[in-house]
Design an enzyme around this catalytic site. Structure first.
Site, mmCIF file in Angstrom:
data_model
loop_
_atom_site.group_PDB
_atom_site.id
_atom_site.type_symbol
_atom_site.label_atom_id
_atom_site.label_comp_id
_atom_site.label_asym_id
_atom_site.label_seq_id
_atom_site.Cartn_x
_atom_site.Cartn_y
_atom_site.Cartn_z
ATOM 1 N N SER A 50 -4.226 0.799 8.905
ATOM 2 C CA SER A 50 -2.861 0.269 8.935
ATOM 3 C C SER A 50 -2.027 1.147 9.868
ATOM 4 C CB SER A 50 -2.256 0.315 7.528
ATOM 5 O OG SER A 50 -2.125 1.674 7.132
ATOM 6 N N ASP A 82 -4.890 -3.276 10.891
ATOM 7 C CA ASP A 82 -4.393 -4.024 9.736
ATOM 8 C C ASP A 82 -2.858 -4.066 9.771
ATOM 9 O OD1 ASP A 82 -4.568 -5.307 7.222
ATOM 10 O OD2 ASP A 82 -4.262 -3.408 6.174
ATOM 11 N N HIS A 207 -5.636 -11.114 1.651
ATOM 12 C CA HIS A 207 -4.979 -9.801 1.559
ATOM 13 C C HIS A 207 -4.645 -9.499 0.098
ATOM 14 C CE1 HIS A 207 -3.950 -8.562 5.793
ATOM 15 N NE2 HIS A 207 -4.541 -9.730 5.969
HETATM 16 O O1 G3H Z 1 -4.072 -5.299 4.294
HETATM 17 C C1 G3H Z 1 -4.504 -4.671 3.313
HETATM 18 C C2 G3H Z 1 -4.793 -5.339 2.078
HETATM 19 O O2 G3H Z 1 -4.199 -6.566 2.005
HETATM 20 C C3 G3H Z 1 -4.994 -4.512 0.876
HETATM 21 O O3 G3H Z 1 -4.324 -4.930 -0.271
HETATM 22 O O4 G3H Z 1 -3.876 -2.723 -1.332
HETATM 23 O O5 G3H Z 1 -3.687 -4.814 -2.604
HETATM 24 O O6 G3H Z 1 -5.910 -3.991 -1.905
HETATM 25 P P1 G3H Z 1 -4.465 -4.076 -1.603
HETATM 26 ZN ZN ZN Z 2 -2.631 -6.819 3.585
#
Ligand code: G3H
Ligand code: ZN
Length: 283
Positions: A50, A82, A207
């Site tokens: 990210s 991401d 996601h």
């Molecule tokens: O983009 C990352 C994800 O959507 C992770 O989501 O933290 O709820 O597993 P999460």
């Molecule tokens: Zn996400």
């Protein structure tokens, strides 16, 4: 082997009816846990960073570590951006060696989201790198209500239009999941997911999947989800490992004996998800 693109692993997943796990990495231990788990499960894997992780670890540092670890592995590894929230962030990651990009314009008006996605797709496709975009909004846990989650869901007809207009390779859909949930309680709107998959024809991305039930994964995959994003579950596993290590030996000062336990806990959590996503043995 060298990094592969997400197109290679997700097209195969779409054709064969499983999902590839996309796990968020923040440091060395996450990268080791993700790629070693994939190796042990003989699974293709998407390692994603990210913008927060890039700020924390450094862009070139992430690329170097992931490339080094992936080259020594026998399973396909993708390095994915991401939730990139700008054109510039996507360009920086493409130049640094990412093999998959994401533009998240989900909070923008439709036309702006589509226009920036289109520009990124044109730029990335020029060098063969695929792009994910998001339509509808996957909210973050906190004070979001069920009504709000529903109101933010992806509209299937709009999704069809968006994919046609942008040429995007994969679509992140809002179908009931919520980011950063610490327990598995979110249900998936499988009917909506199926409709979006049929109308767009592209592999769909789930996601906020740490909070989705095991049945939700199954129903989602059946409906057309081919990439499942997990971040919170890994953060929980890593910190639980650290807590346990220190609870057992409060005077321990060797960080390897503390972070190493977190790394083992993450590995087990990743392997369990891979089996649920049915990508184990698919490398
Ligand atoms: O983009 C990352 C994800 O959507 C992770 O989501 O933290 O709820 O597993 P999460
Ligand atoms: Zn996400």
């Amino acid at each position: 082997m060298p990094l592969v693109t997400s197109r290679e692993v997700l097209k195969k997943a779409q054709a064969e009816g499983y999902a590839v796990g996309a796990f968020n990495a923040n440091n060395l231990e996450y990268i080791q846990a993700i790629i070693e788990a994939a190796e042990e499960e003989k699974a293709p894997v998407i390692l994603q960073a990210s913008q927060g992780a890039i700020n924390y670890a450094g862009l070139d540092m992430i690329v170097s570590m992931v490339k080094t670890k992936a080259e020594a592995a026998t399973v396909p590894v993708v390095l994915h951006l991401d939730h990139g929230t700008s054109f510039e962030q996507n360009v920086r990651c493409l130049r640094a060696g990412f093999t998959s990009l994401m533009f998240d314009g989900s909070k923008l008006p439709y036309s702006e989201n589509a226009a920036i996605t289109r520009r990124i797709v044109e730029m990335a496709h020029a060098v063969g790198v695929p792009v994910e975009a998001e339509l509808g909004q996957v909210p973050t846990a906190g004070n979001v209500t069920m009504e709000e989650v529903e109101a933010l869901m992806t509209d299937p007809d709009e999704a069809k239009k968006f994919v046609e207009e942008t040429g995007v390779d994969f679509l992140a859909v809002a179908v009931g999941s919520v980011h950063k949930m610490t327990s598995q309680a979110a249900k998936i709107d499988a009917e909506r997911t199926k409709k979006i998959a049929e109308l767009t024809g592209v592999p769909l991305v789930l996601h906020g999947a740490s909070g989705v039930t095991d049945e939700g994964y199954k129903a989602g995959i059946k409906a057309g989800i081919c990439k499942i994003n997990i971040a919170t579950e890994l953060n929980k596993a890593f910190t639980r490992g650290i807590h346990d290590a220190l609870a057992k030996k409060p005077d321990e000062i060797d960080p390897r004996k503390i972070a190493g336990v977190g790394r083992e806990y993450m590995k087990e959590a990743i392997k369990a998800k891979m089996r649920l996503f049915e990508c184990s043995g698919k490398a």
